[in-house]
Motif scaffolding. Structure first.
Motif, mmCIF file in Angstrom:
data_model
loop_
_atom_site.group_PDB
_atom_site.id
_atom_site.type_symbol
_atom_site.label_atom_id
_atom_site.label_comp_id
_atom_site.label_asym_id
_atom_site.label_seq_id
_atom_site.Cartn_x
_atom_site.Cartn_y
_atom_site.Cartn_z
ATOM 1 N N GLY A 59 20.216 10.253 8.241
ATOM 2 C CA GLY A 59 19.117 11.070 7.757
ATOM 3 C C GLY A 59 17.842 10.252 7.662
ATOM 4 N N ALA A 60 16.728 10.935 7.522
ATOM 5 C CA ALA A 60 15.436 10.249 7.413
ATOM 6 C C ALA A 60 15.391 9.322 6.202
ATOM 7 C CB ALA A 60 14.309 11.281 7.336
ATOM 8 N N ASN A 61 16.047 9.716 5.110
ATOM 9 C CA ASN A 61 16.022 8.892 3.899
ATOM 10 C C ASN A 61 16.874 7.628 4.024
ATOM 11 O OD1 ASN A 61 18.432 10.338 3.913
ATOM 12 N ND2 ASN A 61 18.508 10.477 1.687
ATOM 13 N N CYS A 62 17.665 7.532 5.088
ATOM 14 C CA CYS A 62 18.498 6.346 5.337
ATOM 15 C C CYS A 62 17.988 5.522 6.508
ATOM 16 C CB CYS A 62 19.940 6.782 5.613
ATOM 17 S SG CYS A 62 20.728 7.557 4.213
ATOM 18 N N THR A 63 16.765 5.793 6.930
ATOM 19 C CA THR A 63 16.182 5.097 8.077
ATOM 20 C C THR A 63 14.859 4.478 7.653
ATOM 21 O OG1 THR A 63 17.162 6.779 9.519
ATOM 22 C CG2 THR A 63 15.449 5.378 10.478
ATOM 23 N N VAL A 64 14.629 3.234 8.061
ATOM 24 C CA VAL A 64 13.407 2.524 7.679
ATOM 25 C C VAL A 64 12.717 1.985 8.930
ATOM 26 C CG1 VAL A 64 12.428 0.637 6.311
ATOM 27 C CG2 VAL A 64 14.480 1.827 5.501
ATOM 28 N N ALA A 65 11.460 2.351 9.081
ATOM 29 C CA ALA A 65 10.612 1.799 10.145
ATOM 30 C C ALA A 65 9.803 0.666 9.543
ATOM 31 C CB ALA A 65 9.681 2.877 10.683
ATOM 32 N N CYS A 66 9.654 -0.426 10.275
ATOM 33 C CA CYS A 66 8.886 -1.572 9.783
ATOM 34 C C CYS A 66 7.811 -1.914 10.802
ATOM 35 C CB CYS A 66 9.794 -2.778 9.565
ATOM 36 S SG CYS A 66 11.173 -2.438 8.445
ATOM 37 N N GLY A 67 6.610 -2.251 10.315
ATOM 38 C CA GLY A 67 5.546 -2.546 11.249
ATOM 39 C C GLY A 67 4.520 -3.526 10.735
ATOM 40 N N ASP A 68 3.747 -4.057 11.703
ATOM 41 C CA ASP A 68 2.706 -5.033 11.366
ATOM 42 C C ASP A 68 1.403 -4.806 12.116
ATOM 43 O OD1 ASP A 68 3.346 -5.810 13.939
ATOM 44 O OD2 ASP A 68 3.675 -7.915 13.441
ATOM 45 N N SER A 69 1.346 -3.777 12.999
ATOM 46 C CA SER A 69 0.101 -3.588 13.752
ATOM 47 C C SER A 69 -0.118 -2.110 14.070
ATOM 48 C CB SER A 69 0.126 -4.408 15.048
ATOM 49 O OG SER A 69 1.085 -3.906 15.936
ATOM 50 N N GLY A 70 -1.257 -1.840 14.663
ATOM 51 C CA GLY A 70 -1.655 -0.473 14.956
ATOM 52 C C GLY A 70 -0.696 0.283 15.848
ATOM 53 N N ASN A 71 0.052 -0.417 16.698
ATOM 54 C CA ASN A 71 0.987 0.304 17.562
ATOM 55 C C ASN A 71 2.223 0.778 16.806
ATOM 56 O OD1 ASN A 71 2.426 -2.059 17.341
ATOM 57 N ND2 ASN A 71 2.632 -2.398 19.531
ATOM 58 N N ASP A 72 2.282 0.506 15.500
ATOM 59 C CA ASP A 72 3.380 0.975 14.656
ATOM 60 C C ASP A 72 2.992 2.206 13.833
ATOM 61 O OD1 ASP A 72 5.172 -1.124 15.407
ATOM 62 O OD2 ASP A 72 4.018 -2.470 14.121
ATOM 63 N N ILE A 73 1.729 2.623 13.898
ATOM 64 C CA ILE A 73 1.243 3.730 13.060
ATOM 65 C C ILE A 73 2.025 5.013 13.310
ATOM 66 C CG2 ILE A 73 -0.717 5.268 12.634
ATOM 67 C CD1 ILE A 73 -2.529 2.767 12.938
ATOM 68 N N LEU A 74 2.212 5.403 14.552
ATOM 69 C CA LEU A 74 2.946 6.648 14.824
ATOM 70 C C LEU A 74 4.357 6.577 14.263
ATOM 71 C CD1 LEU A 74 1.782 7.457 18.457
ATOM 72 C CD2 LEU A 74 1.083 8.576 16.331
ATOM 73 N N MET A 75 5.025 5.455 14.431
ATOM 74 C CA MET A 75 6.380 5.291 13.924
ATOM 75 C C MET A 75 6.390 5.366 12.394
ATOM 76 S SD MET A 75 8.968 2.067 14.504
ATOM 77 C CE MET A 75 7.795 0.879 13.868
ATOM 78 N N LEU A 76 5.424 4.753 11.748
ATOM 79 C CA LEU A 76 5.366 4.745 10.291
ATOM 80 C C LEU A 76 4.909 6.080 9.710
ATOM 81 C CD1 LEU A 76 3.894 1.173 9.853
ATOM 82 C CD2 LEU A 76 6.147 1.943 9.053
ATOM 83 N N SER A 77 4.346 6.942 10.531
ATOM 84 C CA SER A 77 3.862 8.229 10.027
ATOM 85 C C SER A 77 4.921 9.323 10.116
ATOM 86 C CB SER A 77 2.601 8.655 10.771
ATOM 87 O OG SER A 77 2.877 8.858 12.132
ATOM 88 N N GLY A 78 6.128 8.975 10.538
ATOM 89 C CA GLY A 78 7.223 9.942 10.579
ATOM 90 C C GLY A 78 7.717 10.237 9.168
ATOM 91 N N GLU A 79 8.805 10.984 9.069
ATOM 92 C CA GLU A 79 9.344 11.337 7.757
ATOM 93 C C GLU A 79 10.228 10.238 7.181
ATOM 94 O OE1 GLU A 79 12.223 14.582 7.742
ATOM 95 O OE2 GLU A 79 12.524 14.278 9.891
ATOM 96 N N GLU A 80 10.584 9.264 7.989
ATOM 97 C CA GLU A 80 11.436 8.165 7.539
ATOM 98 C C GLU A 80 10.672 7.268 6.568
ATOM 99 O OE1 GLU A 80 12.691 9.927 11.154
ATOM 100 O OE2 GLU A 80 10.807 8.963 10.707
ATOM 101 N N ARG A 81 11.399 6.432 5.881
ATOM 102 C CA ARG A 81 10.764 5.439 5.017
ATOM 103 C C ARG A 81 10.121 4.377 5.901
ATOM 104 N NH1 ARG A 81 15.208 4.406 0.283
ATOM 105 N NH2 ARG A 81 15.388 6.565 -0.383
ATOM 106 N N GLY A 82 9.164 3.654 5.335
ATOM 107 C CA GLY A 82 8.480 2.641 6.119
ATOM 108 C C GLY A 82 8.120 1.425 5.309
ATOM 109 N N VAL A 83 8.072 0.289 5.990
ATOM 110 C CA VAL A 83 7.640 -0.972 5.390
ATOM 111 C C VAL A 83 6.505 -1.530 6.232
ATOM 112 C CG1 VAL A 83 8.287 -3.356 4.832
ATOM 113 C CG2 VAL A 83 9.942 -1.507 4.471
ATOM 114 N N VAL A 84 5.392 -1.808 5.578
ATOM 115 C CA VAL A 84 4.275 -2.514 6.210
ATOM 116 C C VAL A 84 4.350 -3.936 5.680
ATOM 117 C CG1 VAL A 84 1.772 -2.676 6.428
ATOM 118 C CG2 VAL A 84 2.875 -0.430 6.360
ATOM 119 N N VAL A 85 4.554 -4.895 6.563
ATOM 120 C CA VAL A 85 4.740 -6.280 6.133
ATOM 121 C C VAL A 85 3.417 -6.898 5.680
ATOM 122 C CG1 VAL A 85 6.835 -6.677 7.473
ATOM 123 C CG2 VAL A 85 4.612 -7.111 8.517
ATOM 124 N N GLY A 86 3.525 -7.933 4.881
ATOM 125 C CA GLY A 86 2.351 -8.550 4.270
ATOM 126 C C GLY A 86 1.378 -9.192 5.245
#
Length: 138
Positions: A59-86
């Motif tokens: 499920g979306a609540n059990c999936t995590v997208a992680c990103g560090d740059s602009g090409n990750d925006i679409l992935m991070l804007s989904g319904e899944e959880r997301g981590v933006v690294v420091g």
């Protein structure tokens, strides 16, 4: 160079559409290092993540997208959880600020869905996974 990116995207879109084709243009980078991904409309990181998630039955609540740059925006804007690294690039951090304000066309759910790590790289991913309850402190 970053000051030419929008012009290049506009020209490329015109050429692609003029040839009767369609594509997504995904820009990322900073300073003198800028990247432009050109992919077919049904492709991208979000689409790939959705395919794998559904294929494995998560499920979306059990999936995590992680990103560090602009090409990750679409992935991070989904319904899944997301981590933006420091160590995320400015383009992604700007998007996070707009997202927090609710300027991205959906309710700002930064606290519950999107975590902004203070640690960089893999440590930032682990920090986010711990925050979301997916990993325990070693």
């Amino acid at each position: 160079r970053s000051e030419h990116v929008q012009q290049i995207i506009t020209e490329m879109k015109s050429k692609v559409e003029g040839a009767g084709a369609a594509a997504k243009f995904i820009y990322s980078g900073h300073g003198d290092w800028n990247y432009l991904d050109v992919v077919c409309p049904g492709a991208g990181k979000l689409e790939a993540m959705l395919y794998v998630r559904r294929r494995l039955g998560f499920g979306a609540n059990c999936t995590v997208a992680c990103g560090d740059s602009g090409n990750d925006i679409l992935m991070l804007s989904g319904e899944e959880r997301g981590v933006v690294v420091g160590n995320a690039q400015a383009g992604l951090l700007d998007w996070v600020e707009r997202y927090k304000q609710g300027d991205e066309g959906r309710q700002a759910d930064v606290g519950s869905r999107l975590f902004c790590a203070t640690e960089g790289h893999a440590k930032g991913i682990l920090q986010g996974l711990r925050h979301m309850g997916f990993a325990h402190q070693a």
